[in-house]
Design an enzyme around this catalytic site. Structure first.
Site, mmCIF file in Angstrom:
data_model
loop_
_atom_site.group_PDB
_atom_site.id
_atom_site.type_symbol
_atom_site.label_atom_id
_atom_site.label_comp_id
_atom_site.label_asym_id
_atom_site.label_seq_id
_atom_site.Cartn_x
_atom_site.Cartn_y
_atom_site.Cartn_z
ATOM 1 N N PHE A 440 0.862 -1.180 0.000
ATOM 2 C CA PHE A 440 0.000 0.000 0.000
ATOM 3 C C PHE A 440 0.896 1.227 0.000
ATOM 4 O O PHE A 440 1.515 1.560 1.006
ATOM 5 C CB PHE A 440 -0.939 0.045 1.211
ATOM 6 C CG PHE A 440 -1.887 1.208 1.150
ATOM 7 C CD1 PHE A 440 -3.041 1.141 0.384
ATOM 8 C CD2 PHE A 440 -1.614 2.383 1.820
ATOM 9 C CE1 PHE A 440 -3.908 2.224 0.301
ATOM 10 C CE2 PHE A 440 -2.471 3.468 1.749
ATOM 11 C CZ PHE A 440 -3.619 3.395 0.985
ATOM 12 N N ASP A 525 9.501 2.972 1.686
ATOM 13 C CA ASP A 525 8.308 3.757 2.014
ATOM 14 C C ASP A 525 8.092 3.648 3.522
ATOM 15 O O ASP A 525 7.560 2.657 4.026
ATOM 16 C CB ASP A 525 7.103 3.214 1.258
ATOM 17 C CG ASP A 525 5.830 4.018 1.515
ATOM 18 O OD1 ASP A 525 5.817 4.822 2.470
ATOM 19 O OD2 ASP A 525 4.846 3.826 0.776
ATOM 20 N N LYS A 554 2.936 11.532 7.049
ATOM 21 C CA LYS A 554 2.082 11.364 8.220
ATOM 22 C C LYS A 554 2.658 12.024 9.469
ATOM 23 O O LYS A 554 2.378 13.171 9.739
ATOM 24 C CB LYS A 554 1.771 9.885 8.437
ATOM 25 C CG LYS A 554 0.975 9.288 7.272
ATOM 26 C CD LYS A 554 0.325 7.991 7.622
ATOM 27 C CE LYS A 554 -0.401 7.390 6.419
ATOM 28 N NZ LYS A 554 -1.520 8.197 5.940
#
Length: 709
Positions: A440, A525, A554
């Site tokens: 993801f 990532d 984030k």
């Protein structure tokens, strides 16, 4: 056009600018000041259907005060007018919001409500006040009429106050909350009548939510409706000095607001009264803010109404759990009905520093008042400092700032491809990037094109070529997939959205070795795992691996703003030239100021070390739970997944079970519960969370002994 949305009841505001019963003139100016500040518009912004009905402003007696009979007559005339107005609002099916003025007006507010309600039954009342307000003209020590309204409502006192049209209140349905200053005659009268009094020591010992819940039972059981009167002197004067009588050691204003949220779901709430706001004592405007927040808490739209609006007017690309949050502080969240939840999601790690961390909020507000955005056509004085701190912290030469994690992934893809063409010698248009199944990395059309999740791809093609997928955790598959055209291997050190999947030990180190041997970029990532989440600054550090490029997001925005970045050394980052890539908001001074402070917090509070220590203990605690629904508990640091047996219960059902118990988490892939609290969480909160999880799953195991949920 969307179908009509069920409206909430309208709220009509009566302002009563009176100090006829008070020792000072200040509260008389309160209602007009609140109207001038646009209280009705502020309430409408929060979903309250508010409008002004009337503003009563009787002439204030000038010192020396007239004799008591004269003052009682003046007050009585005012109360008659107010009671008529309030009764009319109730008869229209609206909720009166009465703003005082001194508390003497309460004798009119609640007689008017009781009059309207009388055909259906009795009125209950919650009186939130530092005082008992149960004097009569015979027992008063000061001669101030604002100390008499409650006794008058109960039918005791001068005819000017007790003789208003409408029924008196039944003492059995009246509760006083927060009392801490009274005189013997008041207490004796109320105890004789049977009024329940929750004195301040009891409120402090039991907690305001528990006390207010009991008070609501008293006011609602056996009545046709109830009301709430809030005297602002019930609040500690150190937190709210803008009131008539300054009494210390009172209620915390935020706790009161949180508790009053429970009123909005009460269909039998008949009216709300807020009194004794003194604008001349409100130097910073916080007093008016608390008046607004109290009214909005009690009168705002319910969970059902807000969810209906979202479902009606919003695109249905999410299926949120059945809760609507209104406030967050630290590791806790409150919903619009005032219930509190432990945040075990932290917005997919975006709220790693907790909700509304004071240092981050201060950095945000200070910078917002100076400069928020110029675009990258110009330099600003905050971005260079943040870039230097970020690069030094992670040991990379350069960072390219963007907004979202998706943008950072796209940046990494562009960098890898251009590096392959300009430096590795891959033929133009032939570069390939290897990714992992179950990944993801975002939801752009490029990224979903190499997702193995069918729903993410369905209906969004055609997709960009140039991606090759291999099994996660299989180093041999990586080596077999590499060709002369391979530019990079893009991976997550732990697959978060994939179900908190941790690769085999040694896998990442072997992948790094393979990439070096074949001149392939290793790009991590770390949007969900970076900045301390797994117990190390980067999750790659658990195997001593330093990728060629790192994607962050984030947590970098401190839970306040979308802030992301792609970091690499000059060998990779040099491929970019002015005009190759950009973002109007990327690297804006507001985001840079918040990100810089977030990085300072990370170091100052040693959050990575904290995550390692607390995460190890919490993981062990969850793994020790003996429950047939649990297939596996896995994780690293404060990123933990609990895989359930979906033949018996799915993770969505389990998440709703936990939500009902005050623990907020989320399911992923229908089989895994995700536990990723803010990194500032403490041991007591984690132990409480473990107990809730154990209890909820034990309940589910009995309810779903062997069938699909």
């Amino acid at each position: 056009m969307p179908a009509p949305v069920e409206p909430s009841r309208p709220d009509h505001i009566d302002g009563v600018g009176s100090c006829l019963g008070a020792p000072i003139f200040g509260p008389a100016a309160g209602p007009r000041a609140l109207r001038a500040l646009g209280l009705d518009a502020q309430l409408r912004q929060r979903g309250v259907r508010a409008r002004w009905e009337a503003l009563f402003e009787p002439s204030a007696p000038k010192p020396p005060h007239p004799p008591m009979p004269e003052r009682l007559a003046l007050v009585s005339n005012l109360l008659h007018d107010l009671a008529d107005s309030v009764a009319g609002i109730c008869d229209e099916g609206a909720i009166p919001l009465v703003l005082g003025g001194d508390h003497a007006i309460g004798a009119g507010t609640w007689r008017g409500v009781a009059r309207s309600l009388a055909p259906r039954g009795k009125l209950g009342l919650i009186w939130i006040d530092a005082h008992l307000d149960a004097h009569t003209e015979r027992t008063t020590h000061t001669g101030n009429i604002h100390g008499m309204p409650l006794s008058a409502l109960l039918g005791v006192g001068h005819e000017a106050l007790t003789g208003l049209p409408g029924p008196h209140l039944d003492p059995a349905h009246v509760a006083i909350v927060g009392a801490r200053s009274w005189e013997p005659e008041e207490l004796e009268l109320l105890q004789k009548l049977g009024v329940k009094i929750f004195f301040m020591p009891e409120v402090q010992a039991r907690g305001l939510p528990a006390v207010l819940c009991e008070a609501m039972t008293i006011a609602r059981d056996g009545t046709a409706g109830f009301g709430v009167s809030v005297d602002l002197d019930s609040i500690d004067c150190a937190a709210l000095p803008a009131t008539t009588c300054l009494v210390p050691d009172g209620l915390d204003p935020q706790e009161l607001v949180d508790a009053l949220h429970g009123l909005r779901s009460c269909a039998d709430l008949m009216a709300l009264e807020i009194v004794e706001y003194v604008p001349e004592r409100d130097r910073d405007g916080s007093g008016a803010g608390w008046v607004r927040d109290i009214a909005a808490a009690a009168l705002g739209p319910t969970t059902a109404q807000l969810r209906q609006r979202e479902d009606t007017f919003g695109a249905r690309n999410y299926a949120p759990l059945p809760v609507v949050f209104t406030r967050g502080e630290g590791v806790w969240l409150w919903d619009v009905e005032g219930r509190r939840y432990l945040d075990m999601m932290s917005a997919y790690s975006a709220v790693s520093f907790g909700h509304s961390h004071p240092r981050l909020v201060r950095a945000l507000t200070e910078q917002a008042s100076r400069l928020a955005l110029t675009s990258r056509a110009y330099s600003n004085d905050r971005l260079p400092l943040m870039l230097e701190r970020l690069s030094a912290l992670l040991g990379y030469d350069r960072a390219l700032p963007v907004n979202t994690g998706l943008e950072a992934v796209e940046t990494a893809i562009k960098a890898a491809r251009k590096w392959a063409y300009k430096l590795k010698g891959v033929a133009d248009g032939q570069a390939e990037i290897i990714v992992c199944a179950n990944n993801f990395h975002g939801r752009s059309t490029t990224i979903v094109g190499f997702s193995s999740e069918a729903q993410y791809r369905d209906g969004f093609g055609p997709f960009a070529p140039g991606f090759c997928s291999i099994p996660y955790g299989d180093a041999a598959a990586l080596e077999a997939a590499i060709t002369p055209n391979t530019a990079a291997f893009l991976f997550e050190p732990i697959q978060g959205e994939g179900g908190i999947v941790i690769p085999p030990a040694g896998w990442l180190a072997r992948c790094a070795e393979i990439c070096r041997q074949h001149n392939v970029l290793l790009i991590a990532d770390e949007v969900q795992t970076g900045l301390g989440r797994t117990g190390r600054l980067l999750a790659c550090e658990h195997e001593g691996v330093r990728p060629d490029g790192v994607i962050l997001g984030k947590a970098l925005g401190g839970g306040l703003l979308p802030v992301s970045a792609f970091l690499a050394n000059d060998a990779l980052m040099q491929v970019f030239r002015p005009g190759d890539h950009g973002s109007t908001f990327g690297g804006n001074p507001l985001a840079a100021a918040v990100a810089d402070e977030a990085l300072r917090l990370l170091a100052d509070e040693r959050l990575a070390e904290r995550a390692a220590r607390l995460g190890e203990a919490f993981l062990a605690r969850l793994q020790a739970i003996d429950n047939p629904l649990i297939r596996e508990v896995r994780g690293r640091g404060l990123l933990i997944g609990m895989e359930l047996d979906t033949r018996r219960v799915n993770a969505r059902t389990a998440a709703e079970w936990l939500l009902a118990r005050g623990l907020m988490t989320k399911d992923t892939h229908d089989s895994v519960l995700r536990f990723a609290p803010p990194l500032i969480v403490g041991e007591p909160e984690l132990e409480w969370a473990a107990e809730v999880i154990e209890d909820a799953l034990a309940d589910l195991a009995t309810r779903f002994p062997g069938t699909q949920a």
